[in-house]
Design a protein around this motif. Structure first.
Motif: not given
Length: 164
Positions: A81-110
């Motif tokens: 998902y891609l979102s484009l918004r312009y507010r207060a003189g600023t373009l905001r671009v947001i992208v959401y992907d389904s890759h989850p946050r890893h629960t194992q700290p070393h894997l999350a850091a990598a």
């Protein structure tokens, strides 16, 4: 016997309001495919032109291309998902992907290191435009990762004009 006709749809006049920067608010769901970054850049180009934001084209297209390329690579779903918004003189671009946050700290850091390295060009564009970028766990239903950038128009316009 009475014959009933279906009602006609009401006629609405075309909205004569010209799009302005402040009315820029678009969202796209794109397939997780190699062609999606090009599609996202093409759509963004037309959106920015329609909203008279020609001066932001170069950095905005670079940011959208980088974010969507990474999303297409990292997502575990068939789309992102891609979102484009312009507010207060600023373009905001947001992208959401389904890759989850890893629960194992070393894997999350990598994984974070890999994503950050993949977004090096975005970091350079944001630095040149005095913008900001980042990524983290999505607060949206279904989880995943949220990547974003904010590009202030004044600085992005200078970037596009080739100013140092």
């Amino acid at each position: 016997m009475s014959v009933s006709l279906c009602p006609l749809a009401p006629t609405y006049p075309a909205d004569p309001t010209t799009p302005t920067p402040e009315t820029l608010a678009y969202s796209f769901t794109l397939p997780a495919a190699l062609a999606s970054p090009a599609l996202a850049r093409a759509a963004t180009r037309e959106v920015l032109k329609a909203h008279d934001l020609y001066d932001m084209l170069d950095p905005a297209l670079q940011a959208v291309g980088e974010l969507t390329a990474i999303a297409a690579q990292f997502t575990e779903a068939s789309d992102f998902y891609l979102s484009l918004r312009y507010r207060a003189g600023t373009l905001r671009v947001i992208v959401y992907d389904s890759h989850p946050r890893h629960t194992q700290p070393h894997l999350a850091a990598a994984c974070d290191t890999r994503r950050r390295a993949a977004l090096r060009v975005l970091a350079c564009v944001c630095r040149a435009c005095d913008g900001a970028w980042g990524f983290g766990e999505s607060r949206e239903p279904g989880g995943g990762t949220r990547m974003w950038t904010r590009l202030p128009r004044a600085n992005a316009a200078a970037y596009g004009a080739g100013a140092p």
